[in-house]
Design a protein around this motif. Structure first.
Motif, PDB file in Angstrom:
ATOM      1  N   GLY A 114       7.945   9.358  -3.891  1.00 24.67           N
ATOM      2  CA  GLY A 114       7.345  10.686  -3.934  1.00 24.67           C
ATOM      3  C   GLY A 114       6.034  10.776  -3.165  1.00 24.67           C
ATOM      4  N   ARG A 132       0.191   5.123   8.769  1.00 23.26           N
ATOM      5  CA  ARG A 132      -0.927   5.254   9.710  1.00 23.26           C
ATOM      6  C   ARG A 132      -1.354   3.885  10.231  1.00 23.26           C
ATOM      7  NH1 ARG A 132      -4.775   9.202  10.977  1.00 23.26           N
ATOM      8  NH2 ARG A 132      -4.447  10.519   9.154  1.00 23.26           N
ATOM      9  N   GLN A 133      -1.403   2.915   9.320  1.00 23.50           N
ATOM     10  CA  GLN A 133      -1.810   1.566   9.698  1.00 23.50           C
ATOM     11  C   GLN A 133      -0.831   0.961  10.702  1.00 23.50           C
ATOM     12  OE1 GLN A 133      -4.411   0.056   9.396  1.00 23.50           O
ATOM     13  NE2 GLN A 133      -4.055  -2.147   9.497  1.00 23.50           N
ATOM     14  N   GLU A 170      -0.536   5.506   3.933  1.00 21.32           N
ATOM     15  CA  GLU A 170      -1.511   4.555   4.448  1.00 21.32           C
ATOM     16  C   GLU A 170      -0.823   3.531   5.358  1.00 21.32           C
ATOM     17  OE1 GLU A 170      -4.474   1.549   2.202  1.00 21.32           O
ATOM     18  OE2 GLU A 170      -4.219   3.506   1.237  1.00 21.32           O
ATOM     19  N   ARG A 199       3.943  15.002   3.967  1.00 21.32           N
ATOM     20  CA  ARG A 199       3.208  15.067   2.710  1.00 21.32           C
ATOM     21  C   ARG A 199       3.944  15.924   1.690  1.00 21.32           C
ATOM     22  NH1 ARG A 199      -3.213  15.624   2.752  1.00 21.32           N
ATOM     23  NH2 ARG A 199      -2.761  14.191   4.433  1.00 21.32           N
ATOM     24  N   HIS A 237       0.822  -1.207   0.000  1.00 25.38           N
ATOM     25  CA  HIS A 237       0.000   0.000   0.000  1.00 25.38           C
ATOM     26  C   HIS A 237       0.861   1.264   0.000  1.00 25.38           C
ATOM     27  CE1 HIS A 237      -3.300  -2.687   0.527  1.00 25.38           C
ATOM     28  NE2 HIS A 237      -2.668  -3.249   1.542  1.00 25.38           N
ATOM     29  N   THR A 255      -1.265   2.561  14.032  1.00 25.51           N
ATOM     30  CA  THR A 255      -2.543   2.116  14.599  1.00 25.51           C
ATOM     31  C   THR A 255      -2.421   0.697  15.141  1.00 25.51           C
ATOM     32  OG1 THR A 255      -3.709   3.516  13.001  1.00 25.51           O
ATOM     33  CG2 THR A 255      -5.016   1.817  14.094  1.00 25.51           C
ATOM     34  N   LEU A 300       9.568   8.226   0.512  1.00 24.81           N
ATOM     35  CA  LEU A 300      10.436   9.248  -0.089  1.00 24.81           C
ATOM     36  C   LEU A 300      10.829   8.850  -1.509  1.00 24.81           C
ATOM     37  CD1 LEU A 300      12.765  10.088   2.963  1.00 24.81           C
ATOM     38  CD2 LEU A 300      11.001  11.573   1.982  1.00 24.81           C
TER      39      LEU A 300
END
Lengths: 229, 229
Positions: free
Chosen positions: A141, A84-85, A81, A216, A77, A88, A138
Motif C-alpha cells: 500500500g 528514488r534511491q 524511498e 503515490r 526501506h 539515483t 503495491l
C-alpha cells in the motif's frame, strides 16, 4: 611477466586493457593472450570465440553496478524511498562510467552495439529490479494506481479524442518498464554528453518526483490533498 | 520551367527537393537556384547564406506540426485530456515524419545536428506549450502537486539517503520540462527505429498514464482512492 593463475576475471581484465589500448576495431585474442603471457589457445579454452570474449567483457561492464542496485531493490526501506534511491544510484553509476573514463566508455558503447542480446538481457534484469520495488510497494500500500477512468459517458467521440483509448499500466512489470522508459535521459548512453551539464540534477529530481507522485496512494498521509491555489 | 513567383516557401520547398536528391553533404545553393530556374544571386536575396537557407528549411520541417500542437495546448478541453492529446499528437507527428519518408528524415537529422540553436529553440517552444497546459491545469485544480515532504524528522541520515535531498517540481515550466524529458523515447529521433516496433503504443500509454497520475489532484473524483489490494 610472472606466471599468474589464469582466471576468467583475469582474462576479462586483460581484454579490457587491450580494448582500451588498441580500440575495439583492432583488438584481437592474440593481443589478449600476449598481455597475459599465454598462448591464444589458452584463452580459447576459456572463451570459445573472440565474439564470446567480447560479449563476456561487455556483460561484465554493464553489470558493474548490478549488485548495488539489486541490494537497493531488495532492501528493507519503503518502496518510494527504494525507487528514488535505485534511480539515483543508476544515474550515478552511469555518470561515473561515462565521465570517469570517456575513452573506455566509448569503447564499450562500440562493443555494446555489437552485442544487442547482452544489452537486452541487462535491461531486462534492471527492469526486473524495478518491478520488485513496484510490486512490493503495491503489496504494502505504499504505491497505488487509480482505477481506470471509464470513457463510457462519452458516446460521441470528438476529433481530439478519436485515437484509441489508452490502457493505464496495471501490473508491476508494465509500470517498471514505464519508469525505465521515462528515465531514459538519465541512463541511456545516447544522453551521456548531457550528464555533466548544469541543471541535469534538477531535471532528474523533477522526473523522479513526478513518477513517484504518479505511484503515490491517493490517501497517503504524505500528500494531504491541499487544494491547489 | 514557367516563371513562378519566388516566395520564401517556394525556395524552401525547392531546397527540400534538392536536399532529398543530392543529400545534405552535396546540395548547394546553385542546385536550389537551378531547380527554381533563377540565378543563385536571386536565392541569396532571400537567404543571406547557405547556412541561413539550411537553418530555415530545418526550422520549417521541425515546426511542421507546431500549429496542431499549439491548438491542442490552447484548446478548451480539461488539462489532463489536453496533455494526453498533445503527447499523442507529438508522437504521431514524429512517427509520420520518421516512417513516411525515412530518407528525408535522415537528411533532416543530419541538418538538425548542424543547427543546434534552431533545435533548441524548437524544443523551448514545445516545452512552452506543455507549460501552458500544466499552468492551466494547476490554475483550474485539474492538476496538483503534493506539498514537499519535509525530511526534518530524519536527523541521522543513513547510507541509503545520503544524497542531496531532491527538490520536487513546483512550477509549470519545471514540470513541463520533466514531462518532455520523461517522454523522450516517444519524440527524440534517436529512438525512431523503435517507433514501429510492437508494444510501443502500450509503452507510450503506460508512461502517459503514470505522468498524468503524477499530476492528478489528490481529491480528484476520477480517482476514488480505492485501497490497494
Amino acid at each position: 611477466m610472472p606466471p599468474v593463475t589464469l582466471t576468467t576475471d583475469r582474462i576479462l581484465e586483460a581484454t579490457e586493457d587491450v580494448l582500451r589500448r588498441y580500440g575495439p576495431a583492432k583488438a584481437t585474442v592474440v593481443d589478449v593472450a600476449r598481455a597475459l603471457g599465454v598462448s591464444h589457445g589458452t584463452v580459447y579454452r576459456h572463451f570459445a570465440s573472440k565474439a564470446a570474449l567480447r560479449e563476456a567483457v561487455t556483460q561484465r561492464w554493464l553489470d558493474q553496478s548490478h549488485s548495488t542496485l539489486a541490494t537497493v531493490a531488495a532492501g528493507p526501506h519503503p518502496a518510494p524511498e527504494r525507487l528514488r534511491q535505485w534511480l539515483t544510484e543508476l544515474f550515478a553509476a552511469k555518470r561515473r562510467k561515462a565521465g570517469g573514463d570517456p575513452e573506455l566508455f566509448a569503447t564499450y558503447m562500440a562493443l555494446a552495439s555489437e552485442a544487442s542480446a547482452v544489452v537486452a538481457e541487462h535491461v531486462e534484469d534492471l527492469v526486473g529490479q524495478l518491478s520488485t520495488i513496484v510490486g512490493d510497494g503495491l503489496a504494502r500500500g505504499e504505491f497505488s494506481l487509480p482505477e481506470r477512468t471509464e470513457p463510457t459517458e462519452r458516446t460521441e467521440r470528438t476529433e481530439h479524442t478519436e485515437h484509441t483509448e489508452p490502457t493505464e499500466p496495471t501490473d508491476p512489470t508494465t509500470i517498471a518498464r514505464a519508469i525505465w522508459d521515462a528515465t531514459g535521459r538519465f541512463h541511456d548512453p545516447v544522453y551521456a554528453a548531457e550528464w555533466s551539464q548544469p541543471g541535469i540534477d534538477a531535471a532528474f529530481d523533477a522526473v523522479c518526483g513526478l513518477l513517484l507522485n504518479g505511484l503515490r496512494p491517493q490517501d497517503s498521509p504524505e500528500s494531504p490533498g491541499t487544494p491547489p491555489t
